[in-house]
Motif scaffolding. Structure first.
Motif, PDB file in Angstrom:
ATOM      1  N   UNK A 195      -7.244  14.706   4.409  1.00 55.55           N
ATOM      2  CA  UNK A 195      -7.089  13.080   4.996  1.00 55.55           C
ATOM      3  C   UNK A 195      -7.779  12.377   5.881  1.00 55.55           C
ATOM      4  N   UNK A 196      -7.451  13.052   6.763  1.00 58.36           N
ATOM      5  CA  UNK A 196      -7.806  13.263   8.071  1.00 58.36           C
ATOM      6  C   UNK A 196      -9.398  12.931   8.863  1.00 58.36           C
ATOM      7  N   UNK A 197      -9.474  14.675   8.370  1.00 54.69           N
ATOM      8  CA  UNK A 197     -10.890  14.751   9.568  1.00 54.69           C
ATOM      9  C   UNK A 197     -12.151  14.168   8.373  1.00 54.69           C
ATOM     10  N   UNK A 198     -12.073  14.700   6.676  1.00 57.51           N
ATOM     11  CA  UNK A 198     -13.490  14.596   6.247  1.00 57.51           C
ATOM     12  C   UNK A 198     -13.104  13.431   6.244  1.00 57.51           C
ATOM     13  N   UNK A 220     -16.204  16.682  -0.142  1.00 56.97           N
ATOM     14  CA  UNK A 220     -16.077  14.967  -0.033  1.00 56.97           C
ATOM     15  C   UNK A 220     -15.086  14.634  -1.341  1.00 56.97           C
ATOM     16  N   UNK A 221     -15.759  14.792  -2.382  1.00 56.73           N
ATOM     17  CA  UNK A 221     -14.956  14.466  -3.554  1.00 56.73           C
ATOM     18  C   UNK A 221     -13.512  15.279  -3.583  1.00 56.73           C
ATOM     19  N   UNK A 222     -12.748  16.388  -3.258  1.00 53.77           N
ATOM     20  CA  UNK A 222     -11.333  16.457  -3.008  1.00 53.77           C
ATOM     21  C   UNK A 222     -10.419  15.686  -2.054  1.00 53.77           C
ATOM     22  N   UNK A 223     -11.533  15.262  -0.754  1.00 56.23           N
ATOM     23  CA  UNK A 223     -10.715  15.026   0.099  1.00 56.23           C
ATOM     24  C   UNK A 223     -10.764  13.175  -0.816  1.00 56.23           C
ATOM     25  N   UNK A 229      -4.512  10.034  -3.717  1.00 58.23           N
ATOM     26  CA  UNK A 229      -3.042  10.421  -4.824  1.00 58.23           C
ATOM     27  C   UNK A 229      -2.419  11.195  -4.122  1.00 58.23           C
ATOM     28  N   UNK A 230      -2.359  11.408  -3.011  1.00 58.14           N
ATOM     29  CA  UNK A 230      -1.458  12.397  -2.114  1.00 58.14           C
ATOM     30  C   UNK A 230       0.231  12.048  -1.813  1.00 58.14           C
ATOM     31  N   UNK A 231       0.302  10.623  -2.579  1.00 59.17           N
ATOM     32  CA  UNK A 231       1.641   9.941  -2.536  1.00 59.17           C
ATOM     33  C   UNK A 231       2.083  10.705  -4.251  1.00 59.17           C
ATOM     34  N   UNK A 232       0.846  10.449  -5.053  1.00 62.26           N
ATOM     35  CA  UNK A 232       1.862  11.486  -6.195  1.00 62.26           C
ATOM     36  C   UNK A 232       2.117  13.157  -5.903  1.00 62.26           C
ATOM     37  N   UNK A 233       1.445  13.814  -5.591  1.00 63.14           N
ATOM     38  CA  UNK A 233       1.790  15.268  -5.139  1.00 63.14           C
ATOM     39  C   UNK A 233       3.391  15.257  -4.326  1.00 63.14           C
ATOM     40  N   UNK A 234       3.608  14.456  -2.861  1.00 64.57           N
ATOM     41  CA  UNK A 234       4.476  14.242  -2.748  1.00 64.57           C
ATOM     42  C   UNK A 234       5.556  13.534  -3.510  1.00 64.57           C
ATOM     43  N   UNK A 235       5.596  12.811  -4.007  1.00 65.13           N
ATOM     44  CA  UNK A 235       5.807  12.208  -5.733  1.00 65.13           C
ATOM     45  C   UNK A 235       6.634  13.565  -6.331  1.00 65.13           C
TER      46      UNK A 235
END
Length: 410
Positions: A195-198, A220-223, A229-235
């Motif tokens: 999320x931050x470095x790539x 890059x695709x994974x980034x 969708x990171x917030x979907x993962x948290x939820x």
């Protein structure tokens, strides 16, 4: 029935008081004190020749209960055993112990027990009014001690039992939390990099004007996916935890399936399995050795097993023993207990030393749990290094590959 509201109103509500003042030699002193009223703090400080400057109430301990840990109960049992062995009357022992306890919630609970005993209840009856703090085993052993005149010995036995059980629980928690921490660290580091470095490298690569390596494109695709969708993962994680907690609390069938599934997890399942055998054996040895009838002792052991699979097995054992079956035969019929434990219980029954043999079974399986936890820890340490190395190293290499290729072209 009319006495219940009165009993509730008699509960001592404690407060934590912060005070400052001057000592006998004029030196500034300060501290905290637990008391129900400000005047009691003032009287105590005046008795110590302290000139009070300020007394401020910090917080209330609602109802005197608060958060009481099993170690607090263990300490209370040891202190009461020491007082009673020294010949101190029970009511006076309650008073001394209540004043010596530092945790206000526990101090208030002991004062409630003292009030109940002073009103005519027995020690065991007072304990049974607080089932959240004092389990069936504690109350049964105290009752047996009152009847046999060996209350101090029974309280020491309770304290020793609590100490061993808490030690076993802490080892099992270590086995459960360590892998969870490894997974959480791995996921957290990977997510931070994606999320931050790539994205910083991605903006750099856009000026190259050349096709990127497949490994870099995949990263890059994974980034991009993680950023979107990171917030979907948290939820999703929060929803899963909520679902599991709610299901475990409200559905016995779901809780049983989860407990059964936990016993099948490699390494960890074996630790949980041996832990339940040790808890069952230790509880049964403690209660039966104190003179509690075997059927009633099995009922207490059922609640201490810590796993619903074993709870159902112990319930079946209790039914079989109540109909006249031997304990070792009933254990074998459940097909749940290890053969070694069944054989040792059978030897104990034949020799007339069932409680001693159960204690040996508990000692053996507690040591097995300890060894398994140490093995798991030693195996996970290199695993952590490998996992983090692959995750972090793979991402770093994928980001530097275009730079390396650019350098070789130049």
């Amino acid at each position: 029935m009319a006495t219940k509201p009165m009993r509730k109103s008699q509960k001592t509500k404690l407060y934590r008081w912060r005070w400052t003042g001057l000592g006998p030699n004029g030196r500034k002193v300060a501290g905290e004190m637990i008391a129900p009223k400000r005047v009691e703090v003032e009287n105590t400080l005046k008795g110590q020749s302290i000139a009070i400057k300020n007394i401020r109430r910090k917080s209330a301990i609602g109802g005197g209960m608060g958060s009481i840990k099993p170690r607090d109960i263990m300490l209370f049992a040891r202190q009461m055993a020491t007082m009673i062995r020294a010949g101190v009357p029970v009511l006076q022992a309650f008073q001394v112990v209540a004043e010596s306890l530092k945790k206000p919630a526990m101090s208030a609970l002991v004062q409630e027990l003292m009030n109940d005993v002073a009103a005519g209840s027995s020690f065991s009856e007072a304990l049974r009014r607080h089932p959240d703090q004092f389990d069936r085993l504690f109350a049964n052993l105290v009752e047996a001690g009152e009847q046999s005149g060996s209350l101090d010995h029974m309280l020491e036995r309770v304290a020793a039992y609590k100490e061993k059980m808490e030690s076993l629980k802490s080892r099992v928690k270590k086995a459960l939390w360590y892998p969870a921490a490894v997974i959480a660290v791995g996921i957290g580091v990977t997510a931070l990099l994606l999320i931050k470095v790539v994205p910083q490298f991605e903006s750099l690569f856009q000026g190259f004007g050349a096709e990127l390596p497949a490994m870099t494109r995949m990263t890059i695709s994974m980034s991009e996916f993680a950023q979107q969708y990171w917030w979907w993962g948290v939820l999703g994680v929060m929803a899963l935890v909520f679902f599991l907690r709610t299901g475990m609390k409200k559905s016995k069938a779901f809780r049983y399936r989860m407990h059964k599934m936990s016993l099948r997890i490699p390494v960890i399942g074996d630790i949980l399995d041996k832990s339940s055998v040790a808890r069952y054996s230790r509880t049964l040895a403690t209660t039966f050795g104190a003179g509690v009838p075997l059927v009633e002792a099995l009922e207490t052991a059922e609640g201490a097993a810590g796993n619903m699979v074993y709870e159902r097995a112990i319930a079946q054992i209790r039914e079989d023993v109540a109909t006249g079956q031997q304990l070792n035969f009933a254990m074998r019929m459940t097909d749940q207990f290890p053969a070694l434990a069944v054989q040792m219980v059978g030897i104990g029954e034949e020799a007339g030393s069932l409680d001693a043999m159960l204690n040996r079974v508990a000692d053996y399986y507690e040591e097995e749990v300890d060894n398994k936890v140490d093995t798991l820890t030693s195996l996970l340490e290199p695993f952590i290094i490998v996992v983090l190395g692959v995750l972090v190293g793979g991402l770093v290499i994928s980001m530097y590959l275009p730079i390396f290729e650019l350098g070789s072209v130049i």
